[in-house]
Structures are given as C-alpha cells and as structure tokens.
Write a protein that holds these residues in place. Structure first.
Motif, PDB file in Angstrom:
ATOM      1  N   ARG A   1       0.807  -1.220   0.000  1.00  0.00           N
ATOM      2  CA  ARG A   1       0.000   0.000   0.000  1.00  0.00           C
ATOM      3  C   ARG A   1       0.843   1.275   0.000  1.00  0.00           C
ATOM      4  O   ARG A   1       0.318   2.379  -0.092  1.00  0.00           O
ATOM      5  N   LEU A   2       2.145   1.132   0.114  1.00  0.00           N
ATOM      6  CA  LEU A   2       3.015   2.295   0.177  1.00  0.00           C
ATOM      7  C   LEU A   2       3.273   2.883  -1.208  1.00  0.00           C
ATOM      8  O   LEU A   2       3.125   2.205  -2.230  1.00  0.00           O
ATOM      9  N   ASN A   3       3.684   4.155  -1.222  1.00  0.00           N
ATOM     10  CA  ASN A   3       4.189   4.758  -2.440  1.00  0.00           C
ATOM     11  C   ASN A   3       5.344   3.902  -2.961  1.00  0.00           C
ATOM     12  O   ASN A   3       6.229   3.519  -2.195  1.00  0.00           O
ATOM     13  N   PRO A   4       5.355   3.557  -4.256  1.00  0.00           N
ATOM     14  CA  PRO A   4       6.393   2.648  -4.769  1.00  0.00           C
ATOM     15  C   PRO A   4       7.822   3.101  -4.478  1.00  0.00           C
ATOM     16  O   PRO A   4       8.687   2.281  -4.149  1.00  0.00           O
ATOM     17  N   ALA A   5       8.071   4.419  -4.585  1.00  0.00           N
ATOM     18  CA  ALA A   5       9.423   4.915  -4.309  1.00  0.00           C
ATOM     19  C   ALA A   5       9.777   4.741  -2.838  1.00  0.00           C
ATOM     20  O   ALA A   5      10.904   4.354  -2.488  1.00  0.00           O
TER      21      ALA A   5
END
Length: 335
Positions: free
Chosen positions: A227-231
């Motif tokens: 669920r996190l930002n990919p970066a």
C-alpha cells in the motif's frame, strides 16, 4: 579615527544568496531525513512484526491449538520420553548487530539412527513441537528439536539465522556419528532448511512446510508494503538489508532449491495460504527439479497442515522420509 569601511556591493549581494541556499538545503534536507528515518522504522517492523512482539507464532489456522510455553520436562512428560539437551555451539547473525546466539537442541532418542531435525516457525513455543516429535518417534526416528532464538529480542530473520541453526545442529550430529539426517522446517524454518542445504550439503532429505519463495516478493505482497508509495517502498526494502544482512531479493529459497544436490525435497503448501501462496510452493518445486514433490493441503491457514490433517501429514512425511533414507516398508503379515 578613520571612517568606517563600507561593505562592498559584491559582499552585500552574496549574503542573501547564501541565506537562500541555506534555506533551500533545509527545505530539502528535512523531508529527506524524515523519508529515510520513517523508512528505517518501517524496515525494522519487517524484522519485528506485531505477532512477534505480542509473543505469537507464525502459524495459524482454524484447528491450530493454543500452545503454552513449557519446559523441557513438560515436553518429555507429554511424549513419555525424557529428552536430552544438545549444545551445538554459537553462531553469529548476519545483520548489522551481529548477535552471538547459542544453538541449542532437544535430543529425543529413537529406535533408528536416522535423525530428523525440526526447525520451528518464528515465535514457536516449546510445546508446539510435540505433535511433530510424537509421530516421528512413533515411526522410529531419532528427533532433534531446535529451539534457539525464539525470542522477541531477536525478531524474525525469515530463515536467514535458522539456516545457521540447521547447519550447526547437523554438524554436531555428524560429529556424534549420525550419517543420515533430515530436516523438517515449518514456515521460516522451512526456508532456513533449504538455504542451509544450498550452502552446505548436510541433509539427506528436507520437508519444507510453508516456505516462502523469495523474501522481497513476500514483503511486496504484504499490505504494510504493497500500500506504500512505490518509491518509498523501494527505500524501505533497501534499508531492510541492514536488518537482514543482505539484499532481500537475494534471500531466495526458490533459487536455493536449485542447489540442493542429492537431497530430496517434500514441499507442503496450503492451497489458500495468503502469506506463502501456492505459487511459492510451485516455484520452489520447479526450481528443485526431479528430486522434489509437493503436497497441497486444502487450508487457508499458514503452516497448519499437521492440524488440518494429522494422520495424512504423518503418513506422507514418514513415507517420504523412509524413501529418502531407503528404509524398506515392513512386509505385510500373512494370515
């Protein structure tokens, strides 16, 4: 007295420019520090997941009993066998803290010289090995239950440290004259057994119950990372190597399964397991090749096959071990 010197126009022009550059550095630096610091905290949670901090175990399912902590005596009473302590030296974990950990096993003498080493799931309490030891002793095998480092202060290494427990235990048994040794690993213990054999061929056979295929892929499936930002997720996984001692994509039982030598492999995988899905077992099976087989259990739990089908579990594991150790089944009685 002379007149005070006037500041040059060039100096006056540099002063605000330096202030602007300084403010820019702060504006860029603070978010960067927060980004890296937060990523470090999230990476740490991969090593210290909530179930470990609560004193839980990495085994769950509809029929998994609630095991309570016990002693060596409690386990012996439950099995009717008095186990012995087996000291297997000290190993060092790979992560940046380099903890020194004593490797301790519980030795249950059986009728046979073939030994099965049980490598438990993360957080497993002493009494949780009873169902495994019981059917293995019933089949005549000598059994060693490894128990080292099932302690929240060490977190969970996802098999990286338990591979060292497996190797240390196998070497100790070899020094004591045992030549045919198998491993039965549960969850991270299964991953550790595969990684150990790829590092040094010490096992005749491995039962890998609910191993993951690749640690980075395992984390990328988890809600806390997916669920996190990919970066940001990429930063977390990069920092996690500090907690595990190597890049996560290199912690790969799937890859190691292709380097097991003559060791036979029985993969046990739950059909609807969300942590280590059926595809993980299939990937390990494909990598291992002709000397591997897989049993799929109709369960949505994790590492709970022995509780879903106790008789079927015991029968399949014993049949596999007997074949791997080249033990002939008893002849049928004539009436």
């Amino acid at each position: 007295m002379g007149e005070p010197a006037e500041s040059s126009p060039a100096a006056a022009a540099h002063t605000p420019r330096r202030h602007i550059l300084g403010m820019g550095a702060i504006l860029l630096g603070v978010p960067l520090i927060l980004w890296i610091g937060t990523a470090f905290i999230v990476a740490r949670s991969l090593r210290y997941p909530e179930f470990i901090l609560r004193g839980g175990a990495d085994v769950f399912g509809q029929h998994v009993p609630s095991f309570k902590r016990g002693s060596l005596t409690d386990v012996g009473v439950a099995l009717g066998v008095e186990p012995e302590r087996l000291d297997c030296g000290v190993v060092e974990e790979d992560a940046f803290r380099h903890h020194q950990v004593s490797v301790v096993g519980w030795y249950f003498p059986g009728k046979r010289r073939e030994v099965v080493v049980i490598i438990p799931a993360a957080g497993a309490v002493e009494t949780s090995m009873i169902p495994y030891v019981k059917f293995l002793l019933g089949a005549g095998y000598t059994v060693v239950g490894t128990y080292s480092a099932n302690n929240p202060i060490y977190g969970i290494n996802w098999g990286v440290l338990k591979r060292k427990f497996a190797l240390a235990t196998a070497r100790t048994l070899m020094n004591d004259g045992f030549k045919k040794i198998a491993a039965l690993g549960i969850s991270e213990g299964a991953a550790g057994a595969i990684m150990a054999q790829a590092e040094q061929p010490v096992f005749t056979a491995i039962v890998a119950d609910s191993s993951y295929a690749n640690l980075e892929q395992l984390f990328m499936r988890s809600p806390s990372i997916s669920r996190l930002n990919p970066a940001f997720a990429g930063t977390v996984l990069w920092e996690a190597q500090l907690w595990f001692g190597r890049p996560l994509y290199k912690i790969s039982p799937m890859t190691d399964a292709g380097n097991l030598g003559n060791c036979s492999l029985l993969i046990i995988q739950n059909r609807d397991d969300k942590i280590t899905p059926l595809a993980d077992g299939q990937a390990i099976l494909n990598a291992a090749g002709f000397n591997a087989q897989m049993w799929t259990v109709p369960s949505g739990g994790h590492a709970d096959a022995i509780f879903e089908d106790p008789a079927g579990y015991a029968a399949r594991v014993v049949k596999f071990l007997d074949a791997s150790f080249e033990i002939e089944p008893p002849a049928a009685r004539r009436h």
